[in-house]
Design a protein around this motif. Structure first.
Motif, mmCIF file in Angstrom:
data_model
loop_
_atom_site.group_PDB
_atom_site.id
_atom_site.type_symbol
_atom_site.label_atom_id
_atom_site.label_comp_id
_atom_site.label_asym_id
_atom_site.label_seq_id
_atom_site.Cartn_x
_atom_site.Cartn_y
_atom_site.Cartn_z
ATOM 1 N N LEU A 29 0.831 -1.203 0.000
ATOM 2 C CA LEU A 29 0.000 0.000 0.000
ATOM 3 C C LEU A 29 0.870 1.259 0.000
ATOM 4 N N ALA A 30 1.965 1.219 0.732
ATOM 5 C CA ALA A 30 2.879 2.366 0.749
ATOM 6 C C ALA A 30 3.458 2.601 -0.640
ATOM 7 N N VAL A 31 3.878 1.541 -1.293
ATOM 8 C CA VAL A 31 4.441 1.666 -2.639
ATOM 9 C C VAL A 31 3.374 2.172 -3.606
ATOM 10 N N ARG A 32 2.176 1.656 -3.487
ATOM 11 C CA ARG A 32 1.087 2.046 -4.389
ATOM 12 C C ARG A 32 0.698 3.517 -4.243
ATOM 13 N N TYR A 33 0.602 4.007 -3.004
ATOM 14 C CA TYR A 33 0.066 5.350 -2.770
ATOM 15 C C TYR A 33 1.123 6.436 -2.567
ATOM 16 N N ARG A 34 2.372 6.104 -2.696
ATOM 17 C CA ARG A 34 3.458 7.068 -2.441
ATOM 18 C C ARG A 34 3.322 8.343 -3.263
ATOM 19 N N ASP A 35 3.022 8.229 -4.528
ATOM 20 C CA ASP A 35 3.007 9.390 -5.411
ATOM 21 C C ASP A 35 1.649 10.086 -5.497
ATOM 22 N N ASP A 36 0.671 9.638 -4.726
ATOM 23 C CA ASP A 36 -0.670 10.219 -4.791
ATOM 24 C C ASP A 36 -0.849 11.470 -3.946
ATOM 25 N N ALA A 37 0.120 11.784 -3.112
ATOM 26 C CA ALA A 37 -0.002 12.954 -2.221
ATOM 27 C C ALA A 37 1.395 13.441 -1.866
ATOM 28 N N SER A 38 1.446 14.596 -1.224
ATOM 29 C CA SER A 38 2.733 15.097 -0.750
ATOM 30 C C SER A 38 3.267 14.139 0.321
ATOM 31 N N PRO A 39 4.582 14.129 0.535
ATOM 32 C CA PRO A 39 5.140 13.236 1.558
ATOM 33 C C PRO A 39 4.499 13.436 2.940
ATOM 34 N N ARG A 40 4.204 14.681 3.295
ATOM 35 C CA ARG A 40 3.584 14.928 4.610
ATOM 36 C C ARG A 40 2.174 14.351 4.681
ATOM 37 N N THR A 41 1.387 14.565 3.652
ATOM 38 C CA THR A 41 0.022 14.032 3.623
ATOM 39 C C THR A 41 0.050 12.512 3.594
ATOM 40 N N PHE A 91 1.138 5.753 15.340
ATOM 41 C CA PHE A 91 1.073 6.776 14.292
ATOM 42 C C PHE A 91 2.466 7.290 13.965
ATOM 43 N N ALA A 92 3.245 7.615 14.991
ATOM 44 C CA ALA A 92 4.558 8.234 14.790
ATOM 45 C C ALA A 92 5.513 7.331 14.021
ATOM 46 N N HIS A 93 5.606 6.071 14.408
ATOM 47 C CA HIS A 93 6.578 5.229 13.700
ATOM 48 C C HIS A 93 6.137 4.940 12.279
ATOM 49 N N THR A 94 4.843 4.824 12.054
ATOM 50 C CA THR A 94 4.364 4.593 10.695
ATOM 51 C C THR A 94 4.542 5.843 9.845
ATOM 52 N N ALA A 95 4.156 6.987 10.389
ATOM 53 C CA ALA A 95 4.292 8.241 9.643
ATOM 54 C C ALA A 95 5.761 8.522 9.329
ATOM 55 N N LEU A 96 6.644 8.255 10.273
ATOM 56 C CA LEU A 96 8.072 8.460 10.032
ATOM 57 C C LEU A 96 8.552 7.582 8.878
ATOM 58 N N CYS A 97 8.210 6.309 8.915
ATOM 59 C CA CYS A 97 8.624 5.400 7.836
ATOM 60 C C CYS A 97 8.072 5.852 6.489
ATOM 61 N N LEU A 98 6.808 6.217 6.474
ATOM 62 C CA LEU A 98 6.194 6.646 5.219
ATOM 63 C C LEU A 98 6.773 7.968 4.729
#
Length: 169
Positions: A29-41, A91-98
């Motif tokens: 899912l991360a690979v699929r949606y990476r380019d759909d929004a800004s890195p922060r979003t 949330f923090a560890h996932t958001a950081l990785c993403l």
């Protein structure tokens, strides 16, 4: 053995397999949606979804196995604070990785996301231990995941710099 958590799915191996599958799904899912929004979003939405689903998994498993009756909850505000703190760390560890993956294209955070997802699913699918994992996640496991993500991203940054790939690639 006294105090050892029981796997809800019947076996620890099956629980690991389900956790690994969840980890693969999280990475895909991360690979699929990476380019759909800004890195922060991308990081904020992904972190919120991950934390929500993880807490729901923990909650549903405990309701389904009637474990809430067994939990020693000192007070409702304390319990709520612990659950919210664990949610914030999830949330923090996932958001950081993403964010690291979305912003710089680092691959090591995807490895950490996989491992953290597998671990969270595995541990949340266990009940009746000496302590509940939600009480330890915010204090021990989650910060460790954040540290590992930062350390591996730092190593990847260094390798990319030495290899001449620049900061992002």
């Amino acid at each position: 053995m006294p105090g050892t958590p029981d796997p809800v799915l019947g076996s620890s191996l099956l629980t690991h397999a389900v956790g690994a599958l969840a980890g693969v799904v999280a990475v895909l899912l991360a690979v699929r949606y990476r380019d759909d929004a800004s890195p922060r979003t991308f990081a904020a939405v992904g972190g919120a979804v991950f934390a929500t689903l993880a807490l729901l998994l923990w909650f549903v498993v405990r309701v389904a196995t009637d474990e809430f009756a067994q939990l020693s909850i000192p007070s409702l505000p304390t319990f709520a604070a612990i659950v919210l703190a664990s949610g914030a760390v999830l949330f923090a560890h996932t958001a950081l990785c993403l964010y690291l993956y979305g912003r710089a294209g680092y691959l090591s955070p995807l490895l950490v996301l996989f491992g953290a997802t597998e671990f969270v699913v595995w541990v949340f699918l266990h009940v009746r231990g000496e302590t509940d994992p939600i009480g330890l996640y915010w204090l021990l496991f989650g910060p460790l995941v954040v540290g590992v993500a930062l350390a591996l991203a730092g190593v990847e940054y260094g390798v990319r710099r030495v290899a001449g790939g620049g900061v992002g690639g």
